[in-house]
Design a protein around this motif. Sequence first.
Motif, PDB file in Angstrom:
ATOM      1  N   ASP A  14      68.794  -9.171  45.542  1.00 29.94           N
ATOM      2  CA  ASP A  14      69.257 -10.566  45.538  1.00 29.94           C
ATOM      3  C   ASP A  14      70.210 -10.814  44.371  1.00 29.94           C
ATOM      4  OD1 ASP A  14      67.826 -11.146  47.790  1.00 29.94           O
ATOM      5  OD2 ASP A  14      66.096 -11.979  46.718  1.00 29.94           O
ATOM      6  N   ALA A  15      69.872 -10.217  43.200  1.00 29.71           N
ATOM      7  CA  ALA A  15      70.754 -10.378  42.039  1.00 29.71           C
ATOM      8  C   ALA A  15      72.106  -9.734  42.308  1.00 29.71           C
ATOM      9  CB  ALA A  15      70.104  -9.748  40.800  1.00 29.71           C
ATOM     10  N   GLY A  16      72.087  -8.565  42.972  1.00 31.52           N
ATOM     11  CA  GLY A  16      73.355  -7.919  43.328  1.00 31.52           C
ATOM     12  C   GLY A  16      74.162  -8.756  44.305  1.00 31.52           C
ATOM     13  N   LEU A  17      73.475  -9.364  45.266  1.00 28.48           N
ATOM     14  CA  LEU A  17      74.168 -10.227  46.229  1.00 28.48           C
ATOM     15  C   LEU A  17      74.727 -11.471  45.536  1.00 28.48           C
ATOM     16  CD1 LEU A  17      71.734 -10.000  49.286  1.00 28.48           C
ATOM     17  CD2 LEU A  17      73.993  -8.954  49.066  1.00 28.48           C
ATOM     18  N   ASP A  18      73.954 -12.024  44.576  1.00 28.77           N
ATOM     19  CA  ASP A  18      74.445 -13.189  43.833  1.00 28.77           C
ATOM     20  C   ASP A  18      75.696 -12.829  43.030  1.00 28.77           C
ATOM     21  OD1 ASP A  18      72.422 -14.751  44.815  1.00 28.77           O
ATOM     22  OD2 ASP A  18      71.114 -14.466  43.085  1.00 28.77           O
ATOM     23  N   ALA A  19      75.667 -11.628  42.399  1.00 28.84           N
ATOM     24  CA  ALA A  19      76.835 -11.196  41.628  1.00 28.84           C
ATOM     25  C   ALA A  19      78.038 -11.003  42.540  1.00 28.84           C
ATOM     26  CB  ALA A  19      76.520  -9.886  40.890  1.00 28.84           C
ATOM     27  N   LEU A  20      77.792 -10.404  43.711  1.00 30.58           N
ATOM     28  CA  LEU A  20      78.889 -10.206  44.664  1.00 30.58           C
ATOM     29  C   LEU A  20      79.427 -11.551  45.141  1.00 30.58           C
ATOM     30  CD1 LEU A  20      80.607  -8.341  46.425  1.00 30.58           C
ATOM     31  CD2 LEU A  20      78.761  -8.344  48.109  1.00 30.58           C
ATOM     32  N   SER A  21      78.517 -12.502  45.386  1.00 34.67           N
ATOM     33  CA  SER A  21      78.945 -13.826  45.810  1.00 34.67           C
ATOM     34  C   SER A  21      79.774 -14.502  44.724  1.00 34.67           C
ATOM     35  CB  SER A  21      77.726 -14.679  46.155  1.00 34.67           C
ATOM     36  OG  SER A  21      78.100 -16.000  46.479  1.00 34.67           O
ATOM     37  N   SER A  22      79.368 -14.308  43.443  1.00 31.19           N
ATOM     38  CA  SER A  22      80.116 -14.892  42.330  1.00 31.19           C
ATOM     39  C   SER A  22      81.522 -14.298  42.249  1.00 31.19           C
ATOM     40  CB  SER A  22      79.368 -14.657  41.021  1.00 31.19           C
ATOM     41  OG  SER A  22      80.099 -15.160  39.919  1.00 31.19           O
ATOM     42  N   ILE A  23      81.632 -12.976  42.437  1.00 31.94           N
ATOM     43  CA  ILE A  23      82.946 -12.323  42.406  1.00 31.94           C
ATOM     44  C   ILE A  23      83.830 -12.852  43.526  1.00 31.94           C
ATOM     45  CG2 ILE A  23      84.130 -10.113  42.717  1.00 31.94           C
ATOM     46  CD1 ILE A  23      81.725  -8.795  41.337  1.00 31.94           C
ATOM     47  N   ILE A  24      83.252 -12.967  44.717  1.00 32.32           N
ATOM     48  CA  ILE A  24      84.022 -13.469  45.862  1.00 32.32           C
ATOM     49  C   ILE A  24      84.472 -14.911  45.611  1.00 32.32           C
ATOM     50  CG2 ILE A  24      83.875 -14.083  48.300  1.00 32.32           C
ATOM     51  CD1 ILE A  24      82.001 -11.703  48.677  1.00 32.32           C
ATOM     52  N   SER A  25      83.595 -15.716  44.993  1.00 28.51           N
ATOM     53  CA  SER A  25      83.959 -17.107  44.694  1.00 28.51           C
ATOM     54  C   SER A  25      85.115 -17.168  43.705  1.00 28.51           C
ATOM     55  CB  SER A  25      82.747 -17.852  44.133  1.00 28.51           C
ATOM     56  OG  SER A  25      81.707 -17.913  45.080  1.00 28.51           O
TER      57      SER A  25
END
Length: 236
Positions: A152-163
């Motif tokens: 989940d933390a990895g997905l959150d980081a990926l989501s932050s990068i995409i944002s």
Amino acid sequence: MAPDPWFSTYDSTCQIAQEIAEKIQQQNQYERNGENTIRLTVTIRTLLQNLKDKIALLKDLLLRAVSTHQITQLEGDRRQNLLDELVTRERLLVASFKNEGAEPDLIRSSLMTGGAKRGVPNPWLFEEPEETRGLGFDELRQQQQKIIQEQDAGLDALSSIISRQKQMGKEIGNELDEQNEIIDDLANLVENTDGKLRTETRRVTMVDRKSASCGMIMVILLLLVAIVVVAVWPTN
């Protein structure tokens, strides 16, 4: 962040499976001691039906989450693997309850400690990795939750990068729009200047023509004056 209903249902389902294994072991002890097992049998049947309903609910929640893109395909596959393990547990528990398969001690050991008794290999832990071998049910669940949190933390980081990339794209788009507006203004200014220059050129041309016409008229007038003077001048 609100807990995921799929995992809360999964945890409660695992607890039901553990309870069933304990009840089956208790039932077998009662049978060996010649005690009445009717109440335990009814309880086990109820728990097995509850386990079946929970697994059906997990399947429905997983299908809904995947079809509505609430989770990624990778996360969907991971949850499907967990669900397949639960289905296998259910089949072993049913077989043990009907005295058709593995002994209840083995099933309880598989649920509780991840091991196997009496030298019989655990059918659920075939080719089990070394890092999970020998862990208890609660320890396995904690390890699983830790893996889920890391993912989940990895997905959150990926989501932050995409944002951030999306924001950068918006800013670049706004900059391009501003530059396009400046270019349009320059084009309009050049066009207006060109129009004014052509107008002034036409005026200068007309003035030149008028000046030439006036010069010719002056020459003609001077010639006429000279002729008149010569004609009237007395001759000796």
